[in-house]
Design a protein around this motif. Structure first.
Motif, PDB file in Angstrom:
ATOM      1  N   TRP A   1      15.922  12.968 -16.199  1.00 50.59           N
ATOM      2  CA  TRP A   1      15.464  13.148 -17.577  1.00 50.59           C
ATOM      3  C   TRP A   1      14.462  12.089 -17.997  1.00 50.59           C
ATOM      4  O   TRP A   1      13.886  12.165 -19.093  1.00 50.59           O
ATOM      5  CB  TRP A   1      16.665  13.183 -18.518  1.00 50.59           C
ATOM      6  N   GLU A   2      14.230  11.097 -17.130  1.00 54.71           N
ATOM      7  CA  GLU A   2      13.147  10.144 -17.364  1.00 54.71           C
ATOM      8  C   GLU A   2      11.812  10.719 -16.891  1.00 54.71           C
ATOM      9  O   GLU A   2      10.751  10.224 -17.268  1.00 54.71           O
ATOM     10  CB  GLU A   2      13.441   8.831 -16.633  1.00 54.71           C
ATOM     11  N   ARG A   3      11.897  11.767 -16.058  1.00 48.85           N
ATOM     12  CA  ARG A   3      10.680  12.360 -15.487  1.00 48.85           C
ATOM     13  C   ARG A   3      10.346  13.722 -16.087  1.00 48.85           C
ATOM     14  O   ARG A   3       9.202  14.156 -16.026  1.00 48.85           O
ATOM     15  CB  ARG A   3      10.851  12.536 -13.972  1.00 48.85           C
ATOM     16  N   VAL A   4      11.354  14.395 -16.646  1.00 50.87           N
ATOM     17  CA  VAL A   4      11.149  15.748 -17.155  1.00 50.87           C
ATOM     18  C   VAL A   4      11.334  15.756 -18.667  1.00 50.87           C
ATOM     19  O   VAL A   4      12.437  15.492 -19.145  1.00 50.87           O
ATOM     20  CB  VAL A   4      12.144  16.737 -16.511  1.00 50.87           C
ATOM     21  N   PRO A   5      10.280  16.053 -19.424  1.00 46.87           N
ATOM     22  CA  PRO A   5      10.454  16.146 -20.884  1.00 46.87           C
ATOM     23  C   PRO A   5      11.458  17.255 -21.218  1.00 46.87           C
ATOM     24  O   PRO A   5      11.399  18.347 -20.658  1.00 46.87           O
ATOM     25  CB  PRO A   5       9.052  16.510 -21.382  1.00 46.87           C
ATOM     26  N   ALA A   6      12.384  16.957 -22.113  1.00 44.01           N
ATOM     27  CA  ALA A   6      13.445  17.920 -22.433  1.00 44.01           C
ATOM     28  C   ALA A   6      12.870  19.238 -22.925  1.00 44.01           C
ATOM     29  O   ALA A   6      13.405  20.305 -22.640  1.00 44.01           O
ATOM     30  CB  ALA A   6      14.381  17.319 -23.486  1.00 44.01           C
ATOM     31  N   ARG A   7      11.747  19.191 -23.650  1.00 46.73           N
ATOM     32  CA  ARG A   7      11.179  20.416 -24.203  1.00 46.73           C
ATOM     33  C   ARG A   7      10.627  21.334 -23.111  1.00 46.73           C
ATOM     34  O   ARG A   7      10.447  22.528 -23.335  1.00 46.73           O
ATOM     35  CB  ARG A   7      10.098  20.090 -25.205  1.00 46.73           C
ATOM     36  N   GLU A   8      10.332  20.770 -21.924  1.00 47.39           N
ATOM     37  CA  GLU A   8       9.812  21.573 -20.826  1.00 47.39           C
ATOM     38  C   GLU A   8      10.895  21.989 -19.842  1.00 47.39           C
ATOM     39  O   GLU A   8      10.646  22.827 -18.975  1.00 47.39           O
ATOM     40  CB  GLU A   8       8.719  20.794 -20.085  1.00 47.39           C
ATOM     41  N   ALA A   9      12.068  21.412 -19.961  1.00 48.44           N
ATOM     42  CA  ALA A   9      13.133  21.673 -18.995  1.00 48.44           C
ATOM     43  C   ALA A   9      13.856  22.974 -19.323  1.00 48.44           C
ATOM     44  O   ALA A   9      13.899  23.412 -20.478  1.00 48.44           O
ATOM     45  CB  ALA A   9      14.132  20.530 -18.992  1.00 48.44           C
ATOM     46  N   HIS A  10      14.423  23.584 -18.293  1.00 47.45           N
ATOM     47  CA  HIS A  10      15.278  24.751 -18.487  1.00 47.45           C
ATOM     48  C   HIS A  10      16.660  24.229 -18.875  1.00 47.45           C
ATOM     49  O   HIS A  10      17.544  24.066 -18.039  1.00 47.45           O
ATOM     50  CB  HIS A  10      15.328  25.584 -17.202  1.00 47.45           C
ATOM     51  N   HIS A  11      16.823  24.005 -20.152  1.00 47.26           N
ATOM     52  CA  HIS A  11      18.014  23.282 -20.618  1.00 47.26           C
ATOM     53  C   HIS A  11      18.231  23.601 -22.088  1.00 47.26           C
ATOM     54  O   HIS A  11      17.419  23.233 -22.938  1.00 47.26           O
ATOM     55  CB  HIS A  11      17.790  21.778 -20.423  1.00 47.26           C
ATOM     56  N   ILE A  12      19.307  24.313 -22.416  1.00 43.91           N
ATOM     57  CA  ILE A  12      19.578  24.687 -23.817  1.00 43.91           C
ATOM     58  C   ILE A  12      21.058  24.415 -24.144  1.00 43.91           C
ATOM     59  O   ILE A  12      21.820  25.339 -24.406  1.00 43.91           O
ATOM     60  CB  ILE A  12      19.216  26.152 -24.097  1.00 43.91           C
ATOM     61  N   PRO A  13      21.476  23.146 -24.125  1.00 48.51           N
ATOM     62  CA  PRO A  13      22.892  22.855 -24.372  1.00 48.51           C
ATOM     63  C   PRO A  13      23.385  23.290 -25.744  1.00 48.51           C
ATOM     64  O   PRO A  13      24.574  23.539 -25.922  1.00 48.51           O
ATOM     65  CB  PRO A  13      22.964  21.330 -24.208  1.00 48.51           C
TER      66      PRO A  13
END
Length: 458
Positions: free
Chosen positions: A325-337
């Motif tokens: 998560w230091e390398r992947v911006p949360a807004r671009e990640a496939h991640h919807i907790p």
């Protein structure tokens, strides 16, 4: 020879039986919606378009017209028709959502301090030895029972009230995991307690005016003392189990409890690997055109697969790696907790990380965590773990022996639980289909029948 084969089958059961039973259970649940349910991502709608469909304005139906709704209403009774997640769009939903946001609001410091206080009180009461074997979900249920009681009523939770909330929440989540049947009487005891409190006007915010007195009770029971308590306990169980199995991460958080960024990375990675929802279903209230050839008509049942979506778009997705998560911006990640902003995000999206961080700090201040059990998203084992008091470490050899015993027990327990889940899950699916709680509710006068659901390809 027959005896040797039988012995081999029994002795190797932990390796092969649970996975096969889980696959069979999945097929049972797939039959609930028949052939009309559409699961995403799929061959036509890949992970790159997952959010597009999820956030579509027409993907906003909650309960009406889906076979899965009967099952979830069955599990979440009483009062599922006024559970915030089950309300269809309209004035009642808007009224209820405002109330929920108001009850979850407050200064961040106060919300965090309350979580720390509740966690510390429960931990000091329930974990007193040098080393204690616990089930993390069970340990966390009273923490969040006390926390949400304070948010709703603005006062500390009594022992009686805590036992009622924990008994109810445990009964709900046990049925959801298919490791036990429902106990309506246990749930009704909490309903009676809440009815007394609501009648006395004890809630610290006005309750939804569009609900009847009985519906206000069920709203509180379902939203705060069911979903909120269960989901926060599940989240804490996953988080603490991940830390128990990645001691370097736990040590870093314990050494610097003020490192908010690293805790956020650990929490994001935990929720990526172990999302609290396996499948979220929505019913389309209008046509959704995917392309010039394919349209999802109004009434389609859409099933969004969180674990599959979270596993895409990441390097080594099976590895627990908070540093990603230091390398992947949360807004671009496939991640919807917490879902997506365009389609009723979780109302606790703000308070949850604050409270989880505060409670985790109280745990790590008191204990080091150790666990060798299988960590799965569904967590039917409830998270077996050893808590060793800080400053009183165990010899490495003793800790290794305890770990081996914990692992062996977990493997054989997994065999038993898999069989229990298959049997009880099937029983409850059949019972829910017979009762048709959601279907009967929407079949009543004033609730028109939903349109026929199917996918059309032009």
């Amino acid at each position: 020879m027959t005896g040797l084969l039988a012995a081999a089958v029994v002795l190797t059961a932990p390796r092969w039986l649970p996975a096969r039973v889980v696959a069979l259970r999945v097929k049972v649940f797939e039959k609930v919606n028949g052939d009309d349910a559409i699961t995403f991502p799929n061959a036509r709608v890949g992970p790159d378009r997952f959010l597009e469909v999820y956030a579509h304005p027409a993907a906003n139906g909650r309960s009406r017209g889906a076979g899965l709704s009967d099952l979830f209403w069955y599990w979440l009774a009483p009062g599922p028709e006024v559970h915030q997640e089950h309300l269809e769009a309209g004035p009642r939903y808007d009224d209820v959502a405002r109330t929920t946001r108001a009850l979850l609001s407050g200064p961040g410091d106060a919300l965090s301090e309350a979580a720390a206080r509740c966690a510390g009180r429960v931990l000091d009461e329930l974990v007193t030895g040098r080393v204690t074997a616990v089930r993390l979900r069970d340990l966390m249920l009273p923490v969040w029972a006390e926390y949400f009681h304070e948010l709703v009523f603005g006062e500390p939770c009594t022992r009686e009230a805590r036992e009622l909330v924990v008994g109810h929440a445990d009964d709900v989540v046990t049925a959801l995991k298919c490791t036990g049947l429902r106990h309506p009487g246990r749930r009704a005891r909490l309903t009676r307690y809440l009815a007394r409190r609501v009648a006395a006007g004890d809630a610290r915010r006005p309750l939804p005016a569009t609900l009847t007195p009985a519906e206000r009770v069920h709203y509180l029971q379902g939203t705060f003392f069911n979903t909120a308590v269960v989901q926060m306990s599940e989240a804490m169980a996953h988080l603490l189990l991940a830390l128990a199995q990645h001691p370097d991460e736990a040590a870093r958080l314990a050494a610097d409890p003020g490192d908010e960024r690293h805790f956020a990375n650990v929490l994001d990675e935990t929720m990526r690997l172990y999302p609290l929802f396996g499948i979220a279903h929505r019913i389309t209230t209008g046509d959704i055109a995917l392309d010039e050839r394919t349209t999802l008509p109004a009434g389609s049942v859409l099933c969004f697969n969180y674990p599959e979506y979270h596993a895409t778009g990441h390097d080594r997705p099976e590895v627990f790696d908070p540093s990603r998560w230091e390398r992947v911006p949360a807004r671009e990640a496939h991640h919807i907790p917490f879902g997506v902003a365009a389609n009723r995000p979780c109302p606790a999206w703000r308070v949850s990380p604050l409270a989880l961080r505060a409670a985790t700090g109280e745990v790590l201040r008191r204990f080091t965590l150790h666990s060798t059990v299988a960590h799965t998203r569904s967590l039917p084992s409830r998270g077996p773990c050893l808590l060793v008091r800080v400053g009183e470490p165990l010899p490495a050899r003793r800790l290794a022996v305890l770990g081996a015993l914990l692992r062996a027990r977990d493997r054989w327990e997994d065999v038993w639980l898999s069989a229990v889940q298959l049997v009880l899950g099937t029983v409850m699916v059949l019972h829910a289909r017979r009762l048709r709680l959601a279907g009967r509710y929407f079949d009543t006068p004033g609730c028109p029948r939903p349109p026929h659901t199917q996918e059309t390809t032009e």
